[in-house]
Design an enzyme around this catalytic site. Structure first.
Site, short mmCIF file in Angstrom:
data_model
loop_
_atom_site.label_atom_id
_atom_site.label_comp_id
_atom_site.label_asym_id
_atom_site.label_seq_id
_atom_site.Cartn_x
_atom_site.Cartn_y
_atom_site.Cartn_z
N ASN A 34 5.35 -1.03 11.89
CA ASN A 34 4.64 -0.51 10.60
C ASN A 34 5.10 -1.45 9.50
O ASN A 34 5.51 -2.67 9.58
CB ASN A 34 5.00 1.03 10.24
CG ASN A 34 3.74 1.65 9.74
OD1 ASN A 34 3.35 1.00 8.98
ND2 ASN A 34 3.76 2.60 10.10
N SER A 50 5.51 5.38 8.74
CA SER A 50 4.90 5.05 7.16
C SER A 50 5.79 5.52 6.22
O SER A 50 6.40 6.58 6.17
CB SER A 50 3.41 5.95 7.12
OG SER A 50 3.12 5.49 5.75
N ASN A 104 4.83 6.21 3.31
CA ASN A 104 4.14 6.79 1.99
C ASN A 104 3.84 8.18 2.39
O ASN A 104 3.02 8.84 1.43
CB ASN A 104 2.81 5.96 1.90
CG ASN A 104 2.99 4.68 1.83
OD1 ASN A 104 3.79 4.06 1.22
ND2 ASN A 104 2.08 3.77 2.44
N THR A 105 4.56 8.96 3.37
CA THR A 105 4.63 10.50 3.31
C THR A 105 6.06 10.78 3.28
O THR A 105 6.72 10.41 4.10
CB THR A 105 3.88 10.87 4.56
OG1 THR A 105 2.60 10.77 4.76
CG2 THR A 105 3.94 12.42 4.86
N LYS A 117 4.67 4.32 17.07
CA LYS A 117 4.92 3.30 16.25
C LYS A 117 6.06 3.23 15.26
O LYS A 117 6.18 4.46 14.69
CB LYS A 117 3.63 3.19 15.33
CG LYS A 117 3.47 1.95 14.31
CD LYS A 117 1.94 1.84 13.78
CE LYS A 117 2.02 0.42 12.92
NZ LYS A 117 0.55 0.49 12.50
N PHE A 129 -1.92 8.32 3.89
CA PHE A 129 -2.85 9.03 4.92
C PHE A 129 -4.01 9.46 4.36
O PHE A 129 -4.27 10.81 4.60
CB PHE A 129 -2.13 9.89 5.73
CG PHE A 129 -1.00 9.16 6.52
CD1 PHE A 129 -1.08 7.80 6.72
CD2 PHE A 129 0.08 9.91 7.13
CE1 PHE A 129 0.10 7.41 7.69
CE2 PHE A 129 1.09 9.61 8.01
CZ PHE A 129 1.13 8.29 8.19
N ASN A 134 0.95 -1.09 -0.20
CA ASN A 134 0.04 -0.06 0.00
C ASN A 134 0.80 1.17 0.11
O ASN A 134 2.02 1.41 0.53
CB ASN A 134 -0.64 -0.12 1.07
CG ASN A 134 -0.44 1.08 2.40
OD1 ASN A 134 -0.55 1.90 2.32
ND2 ASN A 134 0.16 0.25 3.53
#
Length: 383
Positions: A260, A196, A198-199, A231, A132, A128
């Site tokens: 994560n 994460s 993805n940012t 996390k 967010f 993925n």
């Protein structure tokens, strides 16, 4: 009971119609949102009762109290599944002992361009790069405030906080604080998500000096009112994890969520993403599911040893079965979470895991899940 999800629904979604994973998730959340809105109405009590009976297994041996919160069982829903809390009231019906909402950011944001969610069937994994996507902290606060005084059987609700993409990294602490202040009345515990992939730049906030500023800012405002956790990514080196552990202890965090998603690709059987035709090595995003199981357990065990079992851990990564759950608990996790496992295993998953954990307790001659945690702590102290 026959598991209709595994025997019929999953094959149709995954193989026959090859439904887009994000579309399938959105349809699931629409259904769960409807159920959340109606399950206690006079027109649907039978449905609520049937769902609870089918999916939920309650047993006093599975209960524990942590941070002053009562958890009916140790299995929770991981962040990312119910980002906006649309089904906040009904995760208990599906057998969960707690649920973590979010990731939520101070600004509403659409997330990354689609397609951004992919099933890796060979690996029992998900890739993925959602970014967010959520309606923002104010919308979640309004949602939770609206249902706070309505009658329902509650489970602890955590809230996972992320940094808004539009916020510069140097202003990250203020961004997290904005969300925390809006949501503090409604969350039972909070998780600072700095891991994460993805940012852009987010994982750099795991650096000790960057993370120190965020934790100090939040804890000054918190004043011990809410359990605050962090996390972390599975891809950190051991010394970097040790730095996070030191900060968690310095700023009296309530625990650590490990872990994560991973950015590693060498652990995958999948070579090409069918939906895009590109090699998996060229696709951005984090991997969750079975390939993450071993590494997340290693990280849990390391944190447990570093803290002599005195810092609670929420273990997440590659949990599909009771054996996977037991592995995390005996490594030192007090609680565990699932996301990808739920995608593959379906709504009977929690019940099967609870049945398996009860069998494990009986085999080991233990009377409660808390004894598993205590045994893990005792073995750490002895070593």
């Amino acid at each position: 009971m026959t598991d209709i999800y595994q025997s019929a629904i999953r094959p149709i979604l995954f193989s026959l119609v090859k439904a887009d994973p994000e579309w399938a998730h959105e349809q699931t959340m629409h259904l769960l949102g409807w159920l959340d809105r109606t399950y206690q109405s006079s027109s649907t009590p039978w449905l609520s009762s049937q769902l609870h009976q089918a999916f939920c297994l309650s047993d006093v041996r599975l209960e524990q109290t942590l941070w002053g919160l009562k958890f009916p069982n140790p299995l929770g829903l991981a962040a990312g599944f119910d980002k906006d809390g649309v089904a906040a009231r009904i995760w208990r019906i599906f057998g969960f002992g707690f649920a973590e909402l979010g990731t939520v950011t101070s600004h509403a944001q659409p997330g990354n361009p689609q397609p951004r969610l992919f099933r890796l069937l060979q690996d029992r994994a998900v890739l993925n790069r959602m970014g967010f996507n959520n309606r923002g902290a104010q919308a979640l606060a309004d949602r939770l405030g609206a249902i706070a005084h309505q009658p329902f059987e509650p489970i602890p609700l955590g809230i996972n906080l992320g940094k808004s993409k539009v916020t510069p990294l140097e202003d990250a602490a203020t961004d997290y604080l904005t969300s925390f202040r809006l949501l503090k009345p409604w969350g039972d515990y909070f998780v600072v998500n700095v891991s994460s992939p993805n940012t852009p730049g987010l994982r750099s906030l795991q650096d000790a000096e960057q993370l120190r500023i965020i934790l100090e800012t939040l804890q000054q405002d918190n004043q011990g009112q809410k359990p605050l956790l962090v996390k972390i990514a599975p891809d950190l080196e051991w010394d970097a994890i040790a730095d996070v552990v030191d900060l968690a202890q310095t700023y009296q965090l309530a625990g650590i969520v490990a872990t994560n998603t991973t950015i590693r690709r060498d652990i995958l059987k999948t070579q090409v993403i069918t939906a895009t035709g590109k090699p998996v090595t060229e696709e951005a995003g984090g991997i969750s599911g079975a390939p993450l199981r071993e590494r997340s357990t290693e990280v849990i065990r390391f944190i447990h040893q570093q803290t002599q079992g005195k810092l609670p851990i929420i273990g997440v990564g590659g949990i599909f079965t009771a054996e996977d759950a037991w592995e995390k608990l005996t490594a030192g996790a007090s609680l565990i979470q699932v996301y990808t496992g739920l995608v593959y295993e379906g709504p009977w998953m929690a019940r099967r895991i609870m049945q398996g954990l009860l069998r494990k307790l009986e085999e080991q001659g233990l009377s409660s899940i808390t004894q598993v945690v205590k045994q893990a702590q005792a073995s750490t102290e002895l070593s």
